[in-house]
Each structure stands twice: as C-alpha cells, then as structure tokens.
Design a protein around this motif. Structure first.
Motif, PDB file in Angstrom:
ATOM      1  N   ILE A  75       0.822  -1.216   0.000  1.00 41.83           N
ATOM      2  CA  ILE A  75       0.000   0.000   0.000  1.00 41.83           C
ATOM      3  C   ILE A  75       0.857   1.267   0.000  1.00 41.83           C
ATOM      4  N   PRO A  76       1.795   1.432   0.938  1.00 45.40           N
ATOM      5  CA  PRO A  76       2.620   2.652   0.895  1.00 45.40           C
ATOM      6  C   PRO A  76       3.540   2.711  -0.316  1.00 45.40           C
ATOM      7  N   GLU A  77       3.949   1.551  -0.824  1.00 47.75           N
ATOM      8  CA  GLU A  77       4.798   1.544  -2.016  1.00 47.75           C
ATOM      9  C   GLU A  77       4.038   2.110  -3.209  1.00 47.75           C
ATOM     10  N   GLY A  78       2.811   1.656  -3.391  1.00 47.72           N
ATOM     11  CA  GLY A  78       1.996   2.183  -4.479  1.00 47.72           C
ATOM     12  C   GLY A  78       1.690   3.652  -4.289  1.00 47.72           C
ATOM     13  N   LEU A  79       1.403   4.027  -3.054  1.00 49.39           N
ATOM     14  CA  LEU A  79       1.113   5.427  -2.753  1.00 49.39           C
ATOM     15  C   LEU A  79       2.308   6.310  -3.090  1.00 49.39           C
ATOM     16  N   ALA A  80       3.502   5.834  -2.751  1.00 52.34           N
ATOM     17  CA  ALA A  80       4.714   6.605  -3.042  1.00 52.34           C
ATOM     18  C   ALA A  80       4.887   6.809  -4.543  1.00 52.34           C
ATOM     19  N   ILE A  81       4.651   5.757  -5.317  1.00 54.78           N
ATOM     20  CA  ILE A  81       4.780   5.865  -6.772  1.00 54.78           C
ATOM     21  C   ILE A  81       3.752   6.841  -7.330  1.00 54.78           C
ATOM     22  N   GLY A  82       2.504   6.695  -6.900  1.00 55.93           N
ATOM     23  CA  GLY A  82       1.452   7.577  -7.404  1.00 55.93           C
ATOM     24  C   GLY A  82       1.696   9.030  -7.061  1.00 55.93           C
ATOM     25  N   VAL A  83       2.087   9.285  -5.824  1.00 54.76           N
ATOM     26  CA  VAL A  83       2.357  10.660  -5.397  1.00 54.76           C
ATOM     27  C   VAL A  83       3.542  11.232  -6.171  1.00 54.76           C
ATOM     28  N   ALA A  84       4.556  10.397  -6.413  1.00 54.04           N
ATOM     29  CA  ALA A  84       5.736  10.866  -7.153  1.00 54.04           C
ATOM     30  C   ALA A  84       5.366  11.290  -8.570  1.00 54.04           C
ATOM     31  N   PHE A  85       4.561  10.473  -9.251  1.00 54.81           N
ATOM     32  CA  PHE A  85       4.155  10.830 -10.610  1.00 54.81           C
ATOM     33  C   PHE A  85       3.183  12.013 -10.601  1.00 54.81           C
ATOM     34  N   GLY A  86       2.325  12.064  -9.583  1.00 54.16           N
ATOM     35  CA  GLY A  86       1.436  13.213  -9.467  1.00 54.16           C
ATOM     36  C   GLY A  86       2.209  14.492  -9.226  1.00 54.16           C
ATOM     37  N   ALA A  87       3.246  14.397  -8.390  1.00 55.09           N
ATOM     38  CA  ALA A  87       4.092  15.562  -8.121  1.00 55.09           C
ATOM     39  C   ALA A  87       4.830  15.992  -9.379  1.00 55.09           C
ATOM     40  N   ALA A  88       5.262  15.024 -10.175  1.00 54.57           N
ATOM     41  CA  ALA A  88       5.932  15.349 -11.435  1.00 54.57           C
ATOM     42  C   ALA A  88       4.974  16.078 -12.370  1.00 54.57           C
ATOM     43  N   GLY A  89       3.729  15.649 -12.364  1.00 50.10           N
ATOM     44  CA  GLY A  89       2.731  16.307 -13.195  1.00 50.10           C
ATOM     45  C   GLY A  89       2.447  17.732 -12.767  1.00 50.10           C
ATOM     46  N   GLU A  90       2.641  18.010 -11.488  1.00 52.90           N
ATOM     47  CA  GLU A  90       2.406  19.356 -10.959  1.00 52.90           C
ATOM     48  C   GLU A  90       3.676  20.195 -10.920  1.00 52.90           C
ATOM     49  N   ALA A  98      10.519  10.144 -10.540  1.00 52.29           N
ATOM     50  CA  ALA A  98       9.363   9.269 -10.335  1.00 52.29           C
ATOM     51  C   ALA A  98       9.608   7.903 -10.974  1.00 52.29           C
ATOM     52  N   ILE A  99      10.226   7.901 -12.155  1.00 53.77           N
ATOM     53  CA  ILE A  99      10.523   6.638 -12.836  1.00 53.77           C
ATOM     54  C   ILE A  99      11.543   5.831 -12.042  1.00 53.77           C
ATOM     55  N   VAL A 100      12.562   6.514 -11.521  1.00 56.05           N
ATOM     56  CA  VAL A 100      13.577   5.827 -10.715  1.00 56.05           C
ATOM     57  C   VAL A 100      12.934   5.185  -9.489  1.00 56.05           C
ATOM     58  N   LEU A 101      12.044   5.919  -8.842  1.00 52.59           N
ATOM     59  CA  LEU A 101      11.356   5.375  -7.669  1.00 52.59           C
ATOM     60  C   LEU A 101      10.527   4.154  -8.048  1.00 52.59           C
ATOM     61  N   ALA A 102       9.806   4.249  -9.155  1.00 53.95           N
ATOM     62  CA  ALA A 102       8.982   3.127  -9.602  1.00 53.95           C
ATOM     63  C   ALA A 102       9.843   1.911  -9.933  1.00 53.95           C
ATOM     64  N   LEU A 103      10.983   2.144 -10.574  1.00 51.65           N
ATOM     65  CA  LEU A 103      11.883   1.035 -10.902  1.00 51.65           C
ATOM     66  C   LEU A 103      12.439   0.385  -9.639  1.00 51.65           C
ATOM     67  N   MET A 203      20.661   6.206  -5.402  1.00 59.97           N
ATOM     68  CA  MET A 203      21.186   7.570  -5.355  1.00 59.97           C
ATOM     69  C   MET A 203      21.794   7.953  -6.700  1.00 59.97           C
ATOM     70  N   THR A 204      22.538   7.016  -7.295  1.00 61.43           N
ATOM     71  CA  THR A 204      23.168   7.278  -8.588  1.00 61.43           C
ATOM     72  C   THR A 204      22.120   7.520  -9.671  1.00 61.43           C
ATOM     73  N   LEU A 205      21.112   6.664  -9.707  1.00 65.49           N
ATOM     74  CA  LEU A 205      20.058   6.818 -10.707  1.00 65.49           C
ATOM     75  C   LEU A 205      19.296   8.126 -10.518  1.00 65.49           C
ATOM     76  N   ASP A 206      19.042   8.473  -9.260  1.00 64.90           N
ATOM     77  CA  ASP A 206      18.289   9.691  -8.973  1.00 64.90           C
ATOM     78  C   ASP A 206      19.047  10.927  -9.451  1.00 64.90           C
ATOM     79  N   VAL A 207      20.363  10.948  -9.209  1.00 63.82           N
ATOM     80  CA  VAL A 207      21.167  12.100  -9.615  1.00 63.82           C
ATOM     81  C   VAL A 207      21.394  12.104 -11.126  1.00 63.82           C
ATOM     82  N   ALA A 208      21.671  10.931 -11.687  1.00 65.17           N
ATOM     83  CA  ALA A 208      21.978  10.843 -13.116  1.00 65.17           C
ATOM     84  C   ALA A 208      20.767  11.146 -13.987  1.00 65.17           C
ATOM     85  N   LEU A 209      19.593  10.687 -13.548  1.00 68.42           N
ATOM     86  CA  LEU A 209      18.385  10.868 -14.359  1.00 68.42           C
ATOM     87  C   LEU A 209      17.545  12.057 -13.919  1.00 68.42           C
ATOM     88  N   GLY A 210      17.756  12.499 -12.673  1.00 68.13           N
ATOM     89  CA  GLY A 210      16.911  13.575 -12.154  1.00 68.13           C
ATOM     90  C   GLY A 210      17.427  14.946 -12.454  1.00 68.13           C
TER      91      GLY A 210
END
Length: 210
Positions: A75-90, A98-103, A203-210
């Motif tokens: 439940i919190p894992e899905g919530l984190a993914i949804g909120v991350a993509f929603g935040a990206a949309g805003e 958001a993609i890194v988190l989902a992966l 951390m590497t993916l977040d910095v490299a892709l973010g």
C-alpha cells in the motif's frame, strides 16, 4: 520525497514554516501504517521458519495472513509511486525521479513476491496457486498508486503533505519489517552490504536521471 515536499512548500509561500508539511506528513504516514499494522491481522515469517501473527485476532489461514502482510507493505509503495508521478505532473518533482522510484520499488517487489509464494508452495499448494497469490498481493499497489496520483493532481494543496506522508509510510515499512527481517538467520553482514549497494544504486540513478 521529503526534499520535494519542502521545496514545494517553499514555493507555495510557507516561508520559514516550510518544514511543517514535511514533518506533519512524515509522522502521519508512519502513524497510519502503525495503525494498519496493529489492526489488520497478518503474519510475519521469523527465523527458523517460525510464524508470528500480528494485528487483531483472526481465524484466517496462515496463507491469508501472510498475504495480508505483503499487501500492507504494498500500500505505501503504491502510494509513493502515485504521489511521485502526481508531483511530477504538478512540477514539484521530475518525471525521471518518479521513474527511478517506480523502478526501485518494482525491483524489490520480486523478492517480496517470492517471500509470499515460496512459503505457500512449501505448505503443499500448487505452483500456480503460489504464483498467483504472489502476483495478486501487488494489486493494492496499483489502487493506492492511482489514488495517490489522483489526489495530488486534484487537490494540489495537499501535495507537500502527501509526499511526506508517502515517505513516512515507506520508512515505517522498512524499519519495522524489511530491515529486521533481512538481518536474521546469520545474514546480517550480507544484508547490510546489499542495503548499501541498493542505496548507492538508487542515489546514482536519482542524480543521473533527475
């Protein structure tokens, strides 16, 4: 998720109180998972094959209780993914983060599903039944992800709170269940090294892709 929460609060005019949404959401997220953990009956597999039942007393089978345990984590894992993509949309986060988190969550779902399927198989159930139970335990993740994304895009004022809420819920799951279980059966050193590598990769993916 805490950093975007604080950043968005600053952009929204919270000023010196920009930490409040992050602090509030983080604590409420952890408390929310604690309540669910204490109310919903579920089963934890402990060292040496021991089973520990938590939550309210129930007559459910051990298979059903183990299924609920994995579901609570999802439940919190899905919530984190949804909120991350929603935040990206805003515009409060990047789509790459958001993609890194989902992966990352998707990768850890493999051993999590196995942690459910293997005990079910060991109890004599068929391979297909064990596999289907492992797969279906992830369905709440889809629902909570959809709900999280919808909420933060429809009610943007809750976005910094939602980001921190998801972070608090995830931290509770990790500290309460995942990390302690990984340290059992004499595998504490391997588990710690795996944790360090996992953290470094994310951390590497977040910095490299973010």
């Amino acid at each position: 998720m805490l950093a975007p929460s604080i950043d968005y609060a600053e952009q929204s005019g919270y000023g010196i109180w920009s930490f409040v949404p992050a602090l509030t959401g983080f604590l409420v997220g952890g408390l929310f998972l604690r309540v669910i953990d204490g109310v919903v009956p579920h089963l934890h597999m402990r060292p040496m094959g021991l089973e520990e039942t938590e939550g309210t007393p129930s007559s459910l089978s051990s298979t059903a209780l183990l299924f609920l345990a994995v579901t609570i984590h999802n439940i919190p894992e899905g919530l984190a993914i949804g909120v991350a993509f929603g935040a990206a949309g805003e515009g409060a986060a990047t789509i790459a983060s958001a993609i890194v988190l989902a992966l990352g969550i998707g990768l850890q779902n493999f051993p999590e599903g196995a942690a459910l399927s293997m005990p079910i198989r060991a109890k004599g159930r068929s391979k297909s039944h064990a596999f289907n139970m492992g797969q279906s335990s992830a369905l709440p993740e889809i629902v909570s992800a959809t709900l999280g994304a919808w909420l933060v895009t429809q009610i943007t004022i809750i976005l910094p709170y939602a980001l921190a809420f998801a972070a608090g819920a995830m931290v509770f799951v990790c500290v309460e269940g995942l990390i302690p279980n990984s340290q059992t059966n004499g595998h504490n050193k391997v588990a710690t090294i795996a944790f360090m590598f996992g953290f470094a990769i994310m951390m590497t993916l977040d910095v490299a892709l973010g």
